[in-house]
Motif scaffolding. Sequence first.
Motif, PDB file in Angstrom:
ATOM      1  N   LYS A 133      -1.684  13.871  -0.997  1.00  0.00           N
ATOM      2  CA  LYS A 133      -2.499  14.716  -0.129  1.00  0.00           C
ATOM      3  C   LYS A 133      -2.912  15.958  -0.918  1.00  0.00           C
ATOM      4  N   TYR A 134      -3.813  16.731  -0.364  1.00  0.00           N
ATOM      5  CA  TYR A 134      -4.237  17.972  -1.009  1.00  0.00           C
ATOM      6  C   TYR A 134      -3.605  19.156  -0.286  1.00  0.00           C
ATOM      7  N   ASP A 135      -3.026  20.066  -1.059  1.00  0.00           N
ATOM      8  CA  ASP A 135      -2.425  21.242  -0.453  1.00  0.00           C
ATOM      9  C   ASP A 135      -3.478  22.324  -0.230  1.00  0.00           C
ATOM     10  N   GLU A 136      -3.049  23.476   0.185  1.00  0.00           N
ATOM     11  CA  GLU A 136      -3.978  24.549   0.531  1.00  0.00           C
ATOM     12  C   GLU A 136      -4.748  25.079  -0.673  1.00  0.00           C
ATOM     13  N   ASP A 137      -4.223  24.799  -1.884  1.00  0.00           N
ATOM     14  CA  ASP A 137      -4.929  25.220  -3.096  1.00  0.00           C
ATOM     15  C   ASP A 137      -5.763  24.084  -3.685  1.00  0.00           C
ATOM     16  N   ASP A 138      -5.921  23.019  -2.885  1.00  0.00           N
ATOM     17  CA  ASP A 138      -6.713  21.855  -3.292  1.00  0.00           C
ATOM     18  C   ASP A 138      -6.094  21.096  -4.464  1.00  0.00           C
ATOM     19  N   ASN A 139      -4.758  21.190  -4.583  1.00  0.00           N
ATOM     20  CA  ASN A 139      -4.041  20.410  -5.582  1.00  0.00           C
ATOM     21  C   ASN A 139      -3.510  19.135  -4.936  1.00  0.00           C
ATOM     22  N   GLU A 140      -3.582  18.044  -5.674  1.00  0.00           N
ATOM     23  CA  GLU A 140      -3.075  16.774  -5.154  1.00  0.00           C
ATOM     24  C   GLU A 140      -1.556  16.733  -5.311  1.00  0.00           C
ATOM     25  N   VAL A 141      -0.845  16.544  -4.208  1.00  0.00           N
ATOM     26  CA  VAL A 141       0.618  16.544  -4.230  1.00  0.00           C
ATOM     27  C   VAL A 141       1.134  15.358  -3.414  1.00  0.00           C
ATOM     28  N   PRO A 142       2.323  14.850  -3.749  1.00  0.00           N
ATOM     29  CA  PRO A 142       2.888  13.732  -2.974  1.00  0.00           C
ATOM     30  C   PRO A 142       3.334  14.180  -1.585  1.00  0.00           C
ATOM     31  N   THR A 143       3.173  13.297  -0.607  1.00  0.00           N
ATOM     32  CA  THR A 143       3.577  13.605   0.768  1.00  0.00           C
ATOM     33  C   THR A 143       5.043  13.312   1.015  1.00  0.00           C
ATOM     34  N   GLY A 144       5.654  12.529   0.123  1.00  0.00           N
ATOM     35  CA  GLY A 144       7.031  12.081   0.344  1.00  0.00           C
ATOM     36  C   GLY A 144       7.077  10.662   0.874  1.00  0.00           C
ATOM     37  N   ASP A 145       5.921  10.152   1.312  1.00  0.00           N
ATOM     38  CA  ASP A 145       5.823   8.771   1.771  1.00  0.00           C
ATOM     39  C   ASP A 145       5.314   7.884   0.636  1.00  0.00           C
ATOM     40  N   THR A 146       5.490   6.578   0.808  1.00  0.00           N
ATOM     41  CA  THR A 146       4.986   5.622  -0.174  1.00  0.00           C
ATOM     42  C   THR A 146       4.184   4.539   0.530  1.00  0.00           C
ATOM     43  N   TYR A 147       3.317   3.891  -0.229  1.00  0.00           N
ATOM     44  CA  TYR A 147       2.507   2.804   0.322  1.00  0.00           C
ATOM     45  C   TYR A 147       3.341   1.525   0.420  1.00  0.00           C
ATOM     46  N   TRP A 148       3.076   0.749   1.465  1.00  0.00           N
ATOM     47  CA  TRP A 148       3.688  -0.566   1.639  1.00  0.00           C
ATOM     48  C   TRP A 148       2.621  -1.632   1.510  1.00  0.00           C
ATOM     49  N   ASP A 149       3.033  -2.843   1.152  1.00  0.00           N
ATOM     50  CA  ASP A 149       2.094  -3.951   1.018  1.00  0.00           C
ATOM     51  C   ASP A 149       2.841  -5.251   1.295  1.00  0.00           C
ATOM     52  N   PHE A 150       2.097  -6.346   1.337  1.00  0.00           N
ATOM     53  CA  PHE A 150       2.697  -7.665   1.516  1.00  0.00           C
ATOM     54  C   PHE A 150       2.837  -8.359   0.174  1.00  0.00           C
ATOM     55  N   THR A 151       3.826  -9.233   0.077  1.00  0.00           N
ATOM     56  CA  THR A 151       3.969 -10.095  -1.096  1.00  0.00           C
ATOM     57  C   THR A 151       4.520 -11.441  -0.644  1.00  0.00           C
ATOM     58  N   GLU A 152       4.342 -12.447  -1.472  1.00  0.00           N
ATOM     59  CA  GLU A 152       4.854 -13.774  -1.157  1.00  0.00           C
ATOM     60  C   GLU A 152       5.518 -14.373  -2.394  1.00  0.00           C
ATOM     61  N   ASP A 153       6.753 -14.819  -2.233  1.00  0.00           N
ATOM     62  CA  ASP A 153       7.468 -15.518  -3.297  1.00  0.00           C
ATOM     63  C   ASP A 153       7.328 -17.013  -3.063  1.00  0.00           C
ATOM     64  N   ASP A 154       6.862 -17.725  -4.069  1.00  0.00           N
ATOM     65  CA  ASP A 154       6.726 -19.184  -3.982  1.00  0.00           C
ATOM     66  C   ASP A 154       7.764 -19.797  -4.906  1.00  0.00           C
ATOM     67  N   TYR A 155       8.880 -20.257  -4.337  1.00  0.00           N
ATOM     68  CA  TYR A 155       9.979 -20.784  -5.134  1.00  0.00           C
ATOM     69  C   TYR A 155       9.719 -22.209  -5.612  1.00  0.00           C
ATOM     70  N   THR A 156       8.661 -22.853  -5.098  1.00  0.00           N
ATOM     71  CA  THR A 156       8.339 -24.216  -5.542  1.00  0.00           C
ATOM     72  C   THR A 156       7.739 -24.201  -6.932  1.00  0.00           C
ATOM     73  N   LYS A 157       7.285 -23.029  -7.404  1.00  0.00           N
ATOM     74  CA  LYS A 157       6.634 -22.932  -8.715  1.00  0.00           C
ATOM     75  C   LYS A 157       7.547 -22.321  -9.776  1.00  0.00           C
ATOM     76  N   ARG A 158       8.814 -22.109  -9.411  1.00  0.00           N
ATOM     77  CA  ARG A 158       9.722 -21.456 -10.363  1.00  0.00           C
ATOM     78  C   ARG A 158      10.699 -22.469 -10.965  1.00  0.00           C
TER      79      ARG A 158
END
Length: 210
Positions: free
Chosen positions: A185-210
């Motif tokens: 996020k941007y703080d009051e001085d327009d500097n980009e700083v971390p919010t403390g949160d992280t992005y989440w996403d989906f993934t899939e493990d395919d064990y038939t190919k390992r």
Amino acid sequence: MNRQAILDVLNSLKVVDMNGGDDAYLLVDNSEEVRQKLNAVGVTEDVIQRYGDDDSFCVLALAFGEKYADGYEKGKFVLWGPIDDEFRDRVLNGEGTAMDAERLLRALEPEVFGKTEHWIVWDNEDGLIGTYESYDDALKDYENAKSAVERYVREEGEFSTDEEVIIAKIQKHFYSHDTEKAVMKYDEDDNEVPTGDTYWDFTEDDYTKR
């Protein structure tokens, strides 16, 4: 579920007994204070009791049995970050750990380590009991669940007609995960700083190919 929050609690607990080698364990007191700390980050009483008794439980078995931790390094449970260009460069430049090198090799040449198999155990009472990379571990919990069901029927003197225990091999696994990429996020001085949160996403493990 915030895996890092769970590991922060596990890493803060005082170990009262430990052992290394093939029969490694890390025991902590099964006290009300300890359970409250774990409950607060989403670890239930049932999960805790699965890995010990009224006196103590094994945080090593809990962390890996419930897939909270990816590794155990320098006395701490850790989560592995993504295998990205930065990770590859670190390993190739000799700046990574032995575990880093193994992770990269597993990703690039999985056939070197043989085919990976994963298992689940389920029953009608608790639902999903656990996921396992070892068939022997899965079979142990399967037999324990079977015994519990048989004991319940003997004590009650009748069947509920819902009794069922399953051990099954996982072919594919689709799930959400923490990418560990910071939300900015941007703080009051327009500097980009971390919010403390992280992005989440989906993934899939395919064990038939390992």
